[in-house]
Design a protein around this motif. Structure first.
Motif, PDB file in Angstrom:
ATOM      1  N   LYS A 120      -0.794  70.382 -33.736  1.00  0.00           N
ATOM      2  CA  LYS A 120      -1.751  70.222 -34.825  1.00  0.00           C
ATOM      3  C   LYS A 120      -1.084  70.025 -36.177  1.00  0.00           C
ATOM      4  CE  LYS A 120      -5.898  72.253 -33.140  1.00  0.00           C
ATOM      5  NZ  LYS A 120      -7.132  72.791 -33.619  1.00  0.00           N
ATOM      6  N   LEU A 121       0.142  70.520 -36.338  1.00  0.00           N
ATOM      7  CA  LEU A 121       0.809  70.424 -37.635  1.00  0.00           C
ATOM      8  C   LEU A 121       0.993  68.968 -38.099  1.00  0.00           C
ATOM      9  CD1 LEU A 121       1.808  72.237 -39.865  1.00  0.00           C
ATOM     10  CD2 LEU A 121       4.039  72.287 -38.760  1.00  0.00           C
ATOM     11  N   PRO A 122       1.443  68.041 -37.233  1.00  0.00           N
ATOM     12  CA  PRO A 122       1.513  66.635 -37.680  1.00  0.00           C
ATOM     13  C   PRO A 122       0.146  66.057 -38.040  1.00  0.00           C
ATOM     14  CG  PRO A 122       2.865  66.950 -35.735  1.00  0.00           C
ATOM     15  CD  PRO A 122       2.082  68.218 -35.918  1.00  0.00           C
ATOM     16  N   ASP A 123      -0.903  66.493 -37.333  1.00  0.00           N
ATOM     17  CA  ASP A 123      -2.241  65.995 -37.660  1.00  0.00           C
ATOM     18  C   ASP A 123      -2.685  66.473 -39.040  1.00  0.00           C
ATOM     19  OD1 ASP A 123      -2.353  64.707 -35.231  1.00  0.00           O
ATOM     20  OD2 ASP A 123      -3.523  66.276 -34.247  1.00  0.00           O
ATOM     21  N   ILE A 124      -2.401  67.742 -39.338  1.00  0.00           N
ATOM     22  CA  ILE A 124      -2.746  68.287 -40.653  1.00  0.00           C
ATOM     23  C   ILE A 124      -1.947  67.582 -41.742  1.00  0.00           C
ATOM     24  CG2 ILE A 124      -2.643  70.354 -42.101  1.00  0.00           C
ATOM     25  CD1 ILE A 124      -3.183  71.967 -39.484  1.00  0.00           C
ATOM     26  N   ALA A 125      -0.640  67.400 -41.506  1.00  0.00           N
ATOM     27  CA  ALA A 125       0.213  66.719 -42.486  1.00  0.00           C
ATOM     28  C   ALA A 125      -0.248  65.274 -42.684  1.00  0.00           C
ATOM     29  CB  ALA A 125       1.670  66.765 -42.038  1.00  0.00           C
ATOM     30  N   GLY A 126      -0.640  64.613 -41.601  1.00  0.00           N
ATOM     31  CA  GLY A 126      -1.117  63.232 -41.700  1.00  0.00           C
ATOM     32  C   GLY A 126      -2.387  63.120 -42.517  1.00  0.00           C
ATOM     33  N   VAL A 127      -3.306  64.051 -42.297  1.00  0.00           N
ATOM     34  CA  VAL A 127      -4.552  64.031 -43.069  1.00  0.00           C
ATOM     35  C   VAL A 127      -4.269  64.317 -44.544  1.00  0.00           C
ATOM     36  CG1 VAL A 127      -6.737  65.244 -43.426  1.00  0.00           C
ATOM     37  CG2 VAL A 127      -6.062  64.564 -41.129  1.00  0.00           C
ATOM     38  N   LEU A 128      -3.396  65.276 -44.827  1.00  0.00           N
ATOM     39  CA  LEU A 128      -3.076  65.596 -46.228  1.00  0.00           C
ATOM     40  C   LEU A 128      -2.398  64.422 -46.929  1.00  0.00           C
ATOM     41  CD1 LEU A 128      -1.819  69.285 -45.934  1.00  0.00           C
ATOM     42  CD2 LEU A 128      -3.954  68.484 -46.957  1.00  0.00           C
ATOM     43  N   GLY A 183      -2.525  61.243 -46.021  1.00  0.00           N
ATOM     44  CA  GLY A 183      -3.511  60.163 -46.121  1.00  0.00           C
ATOM     45  C   GLY A 183      -4.498  60.402 -47.238  1.00  0.00           C
ATOM     46  N   LEU A 184      -4.973  61.637 -47.351  1.00  0.00           N
ATOM     47  CA  LEU A 184      -5.915  61.985 -48.413  1.00  0.00           C
ATOM     48  C   LEU A 184      -5.288  61.780 -49.794  1.00  0.00           C
ATOM     49  CD1 LEU A 184      -8.712  63.148 -49.096  1.00  0.00           C
ATOM     50  CD2 LEU A 184      -7.686  65.413 -49.009  1.00  0.00           C
ATOM     51  N   GLY A 194      -2.571  52.301 -46.118  1.00  0.00           N
ATOM     52  CA  GLY A 194      -1.588  53.177 -45.486  1.00  0.00           C
ATOM     53  C   GLY A 194      -2.089  54.602 -45.364  1.00  0.00           C
ATOM     54  N   GLY A 195      -2.810  55.085 -46.367  1.00  0.00           N
ATOM     55  CA  GLY A 195      -3.365  56.434 -46.323  1.00  0.00           C
ATOM     56  C   GLY A 195      -4.374  56.591 -45.204  1.00  0.00           C
ATOM     57  N   ILE A 196      -5.210  55.591 -45.016  1.00  0.00           N
ATOM     58  CA  ILE A 196      -6.189  55.629 -43.918  1.00  0.00           C
ATOM     59  C   ILE A 196      -5.464  55.598 -42.571  1.00  0.00           C
ATOM     60  CG2 ILE A 196      -8.040  54.335 -42.776  1.00  0.00           C
ATOM     61  CD1 ILE A 196      -8.917  53.461 -45.653  1.00  0.00           C
ATOM     62  N   LEU A 197      -4.480  54.716 -42.447  1.00  0.00           N
ATOM     63  CA  LEU A 197      -3.740  54.598 -41.190  1.00  0.00           C
ATOM     64  C   LEU A 197      -2.971  55.872 -40.845  1.00  0.00           C
ATOM     65  CD1 LEU A 197      -2.368  50.955 -41.489  1.00  0.00           C
ATOM     66  CD2 LEU A 197      -4.155  51.768 -39.946  1.00  0.00           C
ATOM     67  N   VAL A 198      -2.366  56.508 -41.827  1.00  0.00           N
ATOM     68  CA  VAL A 198      -1.553  57.703 -41.563  1.00  0.00           C
ATOM     69  C   VAL A 198      -2.427  58.910 -41.239  1.00  0.00           C
ATOM     70  CG1 VAL A 198      -1.227  58.773 -43.837  1.00  0.00           C
ATOM     71  CG2 VAL A 198       0.674  58.659 -42.262  1.00  0.00           C
ATOM     72  N   ALA A 199      -3.667  58.900 -41.649  1.00  0.00           N
ATOM     73  CA  ALA A 199      -4.570  60.015 -41.352  1.00  0.00           C
ATOM     74  C   ALA A 199      -5.089  59.966 -39.913  1.00  0.00           C
ATOM     75  CB  ALA A 199      -5.752  60.010 -42.325  1.00  0.00           C
ATOM     76  N   ILE A 200      -5.045  58.803 -39.297  1.00  0.00           N
ATOM     77  CA  ILE A 200      -5.504  58.638 -37.913  1.00  0.00           C
ATOM     78  C   ILE A 200      -4.290  58.764 -36.994  1.00  0.00           C
ATOM     79  CG2 ILE A 200      -6.619  57.056 -36.288  1.00  0.00           C
ATOM     80  CD1 ILE A 200      -7.908  55.718 -38.809  1.00  0.00           C
ATOM     81  N   PRO A 201      -4.284  59.723 -36.078  1.00  0.00           N
ATOM     82  CA  PRO A 201      -3.097  59.952 -35.235  1.00  0.00           C
ATOM     83  C   PRO A 201      -2.588  58.721 -34.484  1.00  0.00           C
ATOM     84  CG  PRO A 201      -4.595  61.795 -35.018  1.00  0.00           C
ATOM     85  CD  PRO A 201      -5.313  60.752 -35.838  1.00  0.00           C
ATOM     86  N   LYS A 202      -3.465  57.887 -33.966  1.00  0.00           N
ATOM     87  CA  LYS A 202      -3.019  56.714 -33.189  1.00  0.00           C
ATOM     88  C   LYS A 202      -2.347  55.648 -34.057  1.00  0.00           C
ATOM     89  CE  LYS A 202      -5.846  56.755 -29.116  1.00  0.00           C
ATOM     90  NZ  LYS A 202      -5.714  55.898 -27.977  1.00  0.00           N
ATOM     91  N   THR A 203      -2.668  55.607 -35.330  1.00  0.00           N
ATOM     92  CA  THR A 203      -2.097  54.583 -36.217  1.00  0.00           C
ATOM     93  C   THR A 203      -1.129  55.185 -37.240  1.00  0.00           C
ATOM     94  OG1 THR A 203      -3.977  54.766 -37.738  1.00  0.00           O
ATOM     95  CG2 THR A 203      -4.136  53.114 -35.983  1.00  0.00           C
ATOM     96  N   ARG A 204      -0.764  56.449 -37.040  1.00  0.00           N
ATOM     97  CA  ARG A 204       0.065  57.161 -38.026  1.00  0.00           C
ATOM     98  C   ARG A 204       1.391  56.464 -38.297  1.00  0.00           C
ATOM     99  NH1 ARG A 204      -0.291  62.572 -36.590  1.00  0.00           N
ATOM    100  NH2 ARG A 204      -2.167  62.399 -37.853  1.00  0.00           N
ATOM    101  N   ILE A 262       4.230  64.811 -51.553  1.00  0.00           N
ATOM    102  CA  ILE A 262       4.153  63.535 -50.849  1.00  0.00           C
ATOM    103  C   ILE A 262       5.460  63.255 -50.108  1.00  0.00           C
ATOM    104  CG2 ILE A 262       4.130  61.026 -51.263  1.00  0.00           C
ATOM    105  CD1 ILE A 262       1.929  61.577 -53.347  1.00  0.00           C
ATOM    106  N   SER A 263       6.581  63.535 -50.730  1.00  0.00           N
ATOM    107  CA  SER A 263       7.882  63.289 -50.113  1.00  0.00           C
ATOM    108  C   SER A 263       8.100  64.170 -48.887  1.00  0.00           C
ATOM    109  CB  SER A 263       9.005  63.533 -51.118  1.00  0.00           C
ATOM    110  OG  SER A 263       8.832  62.719 -52.243  1.00  0.00           O
ATOM    111  N   VAL A 264       7.759  65.448 -49.005  1.00  0.00           N
ATOM    112  CA  VAL A 264       7.944  66.379 -47.885  1.00  0.00           C
ATOM    113  C   VAL A 264       7.022  66.019 -46.729  1.00  0.00           C
ATOM    114  CG1 VAL A 264       7.625  68.794 -47.185  1.00  0.00           C
ATOM    115  CG2 VAL A 264       8.846  68.262 -49.295  1.00  0.00           C
ATOM    116  N   LEU A 265       5.761  65.724 -47.018  1.00  0.00           N
ATOM    117  CA  LEU A 265       4.828  65.352 -45.951  1.00  0.00           C
ATOM    118  C   LEU A 265       5.281  64.076 -45.242  1.00  0.00           C
ATOM    119  CD1 LEU A 265       1.390  66.103 -47.656  1.00  0.00           C
ATOM    120  CD2 LEU A 265       2.378  67.301 -45.683  1.00  0.00           C
ATOM    121  N   ALA A 266       5.701  63.077 -45.988  1.00  0.00           N
ATOM    122  CA  ALA A 266       6.155  61.822 -45.378  1.00  0.00           C
ATOM    123  C   ALA A 266       7.415  62.048 -44.546  1.00  0.00           C
ATOM    124  CB  ALA A 266       6.401  60.764 -46.449  1.00  0.00           C
ATOM    125  N   ALA A 267       8.350  62.836 -45.068  1.00  0.00           N
ATOM    126  CA  ALA A 267       9.584  63.119 -44.325  1.00  0.00           C
ATOM    127  C   ALA A 267       9.276  63.887 -43.046  1.00  0.00           C
ATOM    128  CB  ALA A 267      10.564  63.901 -45.200  1.00  0.00           C
TER     129      ALA A 267
END
Length: 129
Positions: free
Chosen positions: A3-11, A13-14, A63-73, A108-113
């Motif tokens: 779940k952690l990558p999903d949370i990071a992806g949503v944050l 992306g948001l 890119g924010g929309i794509l990274v928030a969706i797990p399949k297109t992250r 943003i840098s930490v989440l992307a990394a």
């Protein structure tokens, strides 16, 4: 831990969707213009009138929309990766004075990394051709 990558992806992306849309809709304060004659003022004086910043903001939204969706992250990370590097470079070299240590830049840098690290197996496949 899945779940952690999903949370990071949503944050992440948001954050990018919010800041991208703010460029067009102006619903948040941006902190004002840089001092006249400064490197930051000259930099933004070049990229805003040419439409380049508009192009980057559209990519931030997509890119924010794509990274928030797990399949297109990972596709979203490929779009946002150069933008994150440019955010770091602009804050380090153009704005300066410790701007790279501002919380949004660090966040943003930490989440992307982290997302890049979490999906590293798929990205390593790009190197093995």
């Amino acid at each position: 831990m899945k779940k952690l990558p999903d949370i990071a992806g949503v944050l992440l992306g948001l954050a990018f969707v919010t800041f991208g849309l703010n460029f067009f809709l102006k619903f948040m304060s941006t902190g004002g213009a840089p001092p006249e004659g400064s490197a930051a003022a000259m930099f933004f004086g070049a990229i805003v009138p040419t439409g380049f910043l508009t192009f980057v903001k559209v990519l931030e939204i997509v890119g924010g929309i794509l990274v928030a969706i797990p399949k297109t992250r990972n596709i979203g990370l490929l779009v946002l990766g150069p933008i994150v590097i440019n955010i770091l470079a602009i804050n380090l070299y153009v704005i300066g004075h410790g701007a790279i240590f501002k919380p949004p830049v660090i966040g943003i840098s930490v989440l992307a990394a982290y997302l890049l690290y979490a999906g590293r197996e798929k990205f390593l496949g790009l190197l093995n051709s």
